[in-house]
Design a protein around this motif. Structure first.
Motif, short mmCIF file in Angstrom:
data_model
loop_
_atom_site.label_atom_id
_atom_site.label_comp_id
_atom_site.label_asym_id
_atom_site.label_seq_id
_atom_site.Cartn_x
_atom_site.Cartn_y
_atom_site.Cartn_z
N LYS A 171 0.82 -1.22 0.00
CA LYS A 171 0.00 0.00 0.00
C LYS A 171 0.85 1.26 0.00
CE LYS A 171 -4.37 -1.42 0.25
NZ LYS A 171 -5.42 -0.97 -0.70
N ILE A 172 1.83 1.33 0.91
CA ILE A 172 2.57 2.59 1.06
C ILE A 172 3.75 2.70 0.11
CG2 ILE A 172 1.86 2.85 3.45
CD1 ILE A 172 4.50 1.86 4.38
N LYS A 173 4.23 1.54 -0.40
CA LYS A 173 5.27 1.54 -1.45
C LYS A 173 6.49 2.39 -1.07
CE LYS A 173 1.89 0.83 -5.14
NZ LYS A 173 2.13 -0.60 -5.25
N LEU A 174 7.02 2.18 0.12
CA LEU A 174 8.26 2.86 0.52
C LEU A 174 9.45 2.06 0.01
CD1 LEU A 174 7.54 3.97 4.20
CD2 LEU A 174 7.46 5.34 2.13
N THR A 175 10.30 2.69 -0.75
CA THR A 175 11.45 2.03 -1.33
C THR A 175 12.74 2.62 -0.79
OG1 THR A 175 11.40 3.52 -3.22
CG2 THR A 175 10.24 1.42 -3.46
N ARG A 176 13.78 1.81 -0.77
CA ARG A 176 15.08 2.26 -0.27
C ARG A 176 15.59 3.42 -1.13
NH1 ARG A 176 19.51 -2.24 0.54
NH2 ARG A 176 18.11 -2.67 2.29
N GLY A 177 16.10 4.44 -0.46
CA GLY A 177 16.63 5.60 -1.16
C GLY A 177 15.69 6.79 -1.18
N LYS A 178 14.45 6.60 -0.76
CA LYS A 178 13.53 7.73 -0.71
C LYS A 178 13.96 8.72 0.37
CE LYS A 178 8.99 6.64 -2.58
NZ LYS A 178 7.54 6.65 -2.30
N VAL A 179 13.75 10.01 0.09
CA VAL A 179 14.07 11.04 1.07
C VAL A 179 13.03 11.01 2.18
CG1 VAL A 179 14.38 13.51 1.45
CG2 VAL A 179 15.16 12.47 -0.69
#
Length: 867
Positions: free
Chosen positions: A148-156
């Motif tokens: 759902k939230i789609k947090l990926t490595r490298g996001k600020v």
């Protein structure tokens, strides 16, 4: 005046100092690179703003960003005229802050050459995400939240990213009924594995799932509260005994359900009914009550109905189709169904659209409302008849176009007919290659030239089946391996690129099956079916071969006499689609030959040595209008079959058959066999699926079946082959040992439903069976279809037709579950209780108490035997 002037001087002095303070504290402009040749006059005087031309703009410590993109975001550009200190520099800092990418922004003058200055914009990047941890929820819920939230490595990592993630997580659990969910994110933890990276930890407390304790309706006198509450499709009161209803409260679902109350009133003639107010309040941490106040208004009736604009059909004809008479209770939904929306046809719209009038429109207008009566004027626009221009199919990634197109009833150049589209949808569903819940039709009308393009959208589903099972029988563990390819393509066998893993797409069926428990038993059968022989007409051909070898498992070296039964057989059948009485009829004929060889083999058919030939012709006339094969909702399937052998005794003259041995008497079997079955599917509810969900409706399935095995010559009598065995699960369905048909009757032990007098060793010659099932779908997913049922069943079998009594039956009831898996077919689990005694002692009674006990049954296949 003397008092005011000094005050004004102080005010002006302060206003003058503010830009200097801002420039030195916020912007922090400074000349950091004056060369040795720069004189004192080259320094920037911040107390005296001056216009400069911007030279190079450089971002310091911006390691993860493109310099040109940051310059663009700042709003500054090389060669631009700016005042230092001034508003443009302040605006540039503001623009960079708005991006949420930096924790600190400062501007310095790197160097000045004449009137040209170069700037260093020093930034401190926000940390980047290296990972997330979710606490307080299960692994499956964690997977769903990640998706759902789609947090990926490298996001600020910004405050907005954290707050939006919290909002999404809360929304996910609230949608599941956890109204008290809380999400806390402590200060991000630094990750030493990566530079300037942090780990986010989400502490989630779901709380109790909110459920509906009670729903109260106030102000209703004409319709009971129970009926109004049952009109809700999603919002239900939680009851422990209702396993299909969780009772969870979702505000979104409740708001969607409320109009159902008004719809219920409208259907009873209360067109002015309205909800005055409603309230939802908590009574505990996991329960809410709902209270609704209604104003029923007055009840109305249809009075005069007139038609204008109709030229194709008279007002009398249209009124007959409409079927609404003066004095009928006013029902807006009934009116719309009679005009436009009857799924089975029979409405005014279908009358026109089945004759090509695609552009037909009907507008019911209330011309007079007097007391409790309503006069309607039906304003008709017939338009021109539409011709089909193009017909296309999309979504068939595996099935070849010609296989789909040959099932489509709408052809280019024909008049548009709504019934042809409905029939096409049914034909595509019954193929078994496509998900019936996703079938859709997109007509694209062209009013300018009177044509219409039709697009059929399908979604492929797995249809091949694998059988890998083991069972216990005849004191042995029997292993079965079988595979059935339902969309085979024989003409691609020699095309290398078609083997993915097997040639497919032509709609043919190839089945291979093997059974064995070692040296004592091996059985093999193979069949191939072509549904469109020649490719031009729906004429089918089926060819099958089978072979079985049953022994006592000894070798010649053992010195023990060999006992052996060998069976060989082949069948060739042809079928065709009939146009009359209607085009739901099919005819099928086959010719079969079965050869039995017995060597010292003891059986129930009084033959231990010798052979038996069974040559017969079988014909089947059937009518099948079932809408889909896996979970049918409507339609019927009626079949009449006859199986006959040549009357050999007619050509043998006078023979003393009583003195003949069993080998001589049954060397060539002679008999006739008749069977009749009729099954109906009736949808008891008519719910429509909400967006993204399939409609789940209660379906009543009823079936009757009769079978008769007879003899031409009474001296020979009914042969001991091809008999009926009733009772139990009917798992084997058909037994090649003596051609017996094993038919299920749940609630009784296997093959024990019998009321004859011969002891049932050889089976029965007459049989009847009645079945009723109430079915409810739990999941209509084509990858795993699941539905529950309760059944009532009755049946019996007798030695001959003279003993037949269709009312002397053995009855049973019970619950059941069906699971359809594409690779294994339909699996059934039933538990039944029988009520009536059998002529056999093992019919399902407890051997100690003598009372009937429950029976568990497992089945494979859509039908429990052929009846």
């Amino acid at each position: 005046m003397k008092f005011l002037i000094p005050g004004m001087k102080r005010l002006l002095f302060l206003i003058f100092l503010i830009p200097l303070f801002v420039s030195s504290q916020v912007i922090e402009l400074a000349d950091t690179s004056a060369s040795r040749s720069d004189t004192a006059t080259s320094k920037i005087d911040y107390s005296n703003p001056k216009e400069y031309e911007l030279g190079e703009i450089k971002f310091i410590h911006a390691e993860h960003f493109d310099q040109r993109v940051l310059t663009l975001l700042s709003g500054l550009s090389k060669g631009e005229k700016v005042q230092i200190p001034g508003d443009k520099i302040s605006k540039a800092i503001e623009n960079l802050w708005k991006q949420g990418l930096f924790e600190d922004v400062k501007v310095e003058v790197a160097r000045r050459q004449g009137n040209v200055v170069s700037l260093n914009i020093i930034v401190a990047e926000r940390p980047r995400l290296s990972g997330c941890t979710y606490k307080g929820i299960s692994k499956s819920e964690t997977d769903d939240v990640r998706e759902k939230i789609k947090l990926t490595r490298g996001k600020v990592v910004t405050e907005y990213l954290i707050s939006s993630s919290i909002s999404t997580i809360k929304g996910y659990f609230i949608a599941k009924g956890y109204m008290n969910v809380t999400v806390d994110v402590p200060k991000p933890q630094k990750d030493s594995s990566f530079a300037n990276s942090v780990i986010l930890i989400f502490n989630i407390k779901k709380g109790e799932r909110m459920r509906v304790e009670n729903i109260y309706i106030h102000g209703n006198t004409m319709i009971s509260s129970g009926k109004l509450i049952r009109s809700f499709s999603e919002t239900k009161v939680k009851r422990w005994w209702n396993i299909f209803n969780s009772g969870k409260y979702l505000e979104e679902n409740y708001e969607k359900d409320k109009p159902a109350i008004i719809t219920k009133y409208n259907a009873k003639g209360f067109r002015d009914a309205k909800i005055v107010k409603d309230t939802v309040y908590k009574i505990s941490n996991d329960r809410v009550n709902i209270e609704i106040w209604v104003d029923e208004g007055h009840k109305y009736y249809f009075r005069n109905i007139s038609w204008i604009g109709n030229t194709k059909y008279s007002a009398k004809e249209l009124s007959n189709v409409l079927g609404i008479k003066k004095g009928d209770v006013f029902d807006q939904s009934l009116l719309e169904a009679k005009l436009f929306m009857n799924p089975n046809g029979g409405d005014v719209s279908s009358l026109y659209m089945d004759d090509g009038y695609l552009f037909f429109q009907a507008s019911p207008v209330e011309v007079l409302v007097e007391h409790d009566s309503i006069d309607l004027e039906m304003r008709i626009y017939e338009g021109k008849q539409a011709i089909i221009n193009k017909v296309t199919v999309t979504g068939n990634t595996k099935t070849n176009d010609h296989v789909v197109m040959r099932e489509i009833r709408t052809k280019p150049g024909q008049l548009f007919r709504r019934s042809d589209i409905i029939r096409t949808q049914r034909e595509l569903s019954t193929l078994g290659y496509f998900n019936p819940e996703k079938l859709s039709v997109n007509p694209v009308p062209n009013p300018q030239n009177g044509t219409v393009d039709i697009e059929y959208v399908v979604e492929e589903k797995p249809s091949d089946q694998l059988e890998l099972s083991g069972g216990y029988g005849a004191n042995h563990i029997v292993g079965t391996l079988g595979i059935k390819f339902t969309n085979f393509a024989a003409n691609k066998l020699f095309k290398k690129d078609a083997w993915k893993p097997l040639p497919s797409g032509d709609g043919q069926t190839l089945s291979v099956r093997a059974q064995s428990y070692g040296i004592g038993y091996q059985s093999y059968n193979m069949s191939f079916s072509e549904p469109w022989l020649g490719g031009k007409k729906p004429n089918s051909m089926t060819v099958s071969l089978f072979s079985s070898n049953i022994t006592n498992g000894v070798t010649a070296a053992s010195g023990i006499p060999l006992q052996q039964l060998q069976i060989y057989g082949t069948t060739v059948g042809f079928g065709t689609h009939l146009k009359k009485p209607d085009d739901y009829f099919n005819a099928y004929a086959e010719m079969s030959y079965q050869y039995y060889y017995l060597n010292n083999y003891l059986t129930n058919v009084a033959i231990s040595n010798g052979y038996v030939n069974n040559v017969f012709i079988k014909g089947v006339l059937s009518r099948n209008s079932v809408d889909q094969p896996i979970f049918p909702r409507r339609g019927s399937n009626i079949s009449l079959s006859g199986q006959v052998t040549p009357p050999y005794s007619l050509f043998e003259g006078n023979q003393d058959y009583a003195a003949m041995s069993a080998q001589e008497k049954y060397k060539f079997l002679e008999y006739y066999k008749l069977k009749f079955t009729a099954a109906w599917y009736t949808m008891l509810t008519s719910k429509r699926g909400t967006e993204g969900k399939d409609a789940r409706n209660l379906v009543l399935y009823t079936k009757v079946g009769f079978g008769l095995l007879g003899a031409y010559n009474q001296q020979i009598g009914i042969p001991p082959f091809e008999r009926f065995f009733l009772g139990g699960s009917g798992l084997t369905g058909f037994n090649l040992l003596d051609g017996r048909e094993i038919i299920a009757l749940r609630g009784y032990a296997d093959q024990t439903a019998y009321s004859g007098t011969s002891g049932y060793l050889g089976g029965a010659a007459t049989i009847c069976k009645y079945t009723a099932e109430l079915r409810y779908p739990i999941s209509l997913n084509p990858s795993a279809t699941l539905y529950a049922l309760i059944f009532a069943e009755a049946g019996n079998s007798w030695d001959n037709f003279q003993q037949f009594n269709p009312f002397n039956v053995m009855r049973s009831v019970g619950p059941g579950l069906r699971v359809f898996l594409p690779m294994f077919g339909l699996l059934g689990f039933d538990y039944g209780w029988g009520f009536d005694p059998s002529a056999l002692p093992t019919s399902g009674k407890n051997p100690v108490t003598g009372s009937f006990q429950g029976q568990f049954h497992f089945t494979i296949g859509a039908t429990l035997g052929e009846l």
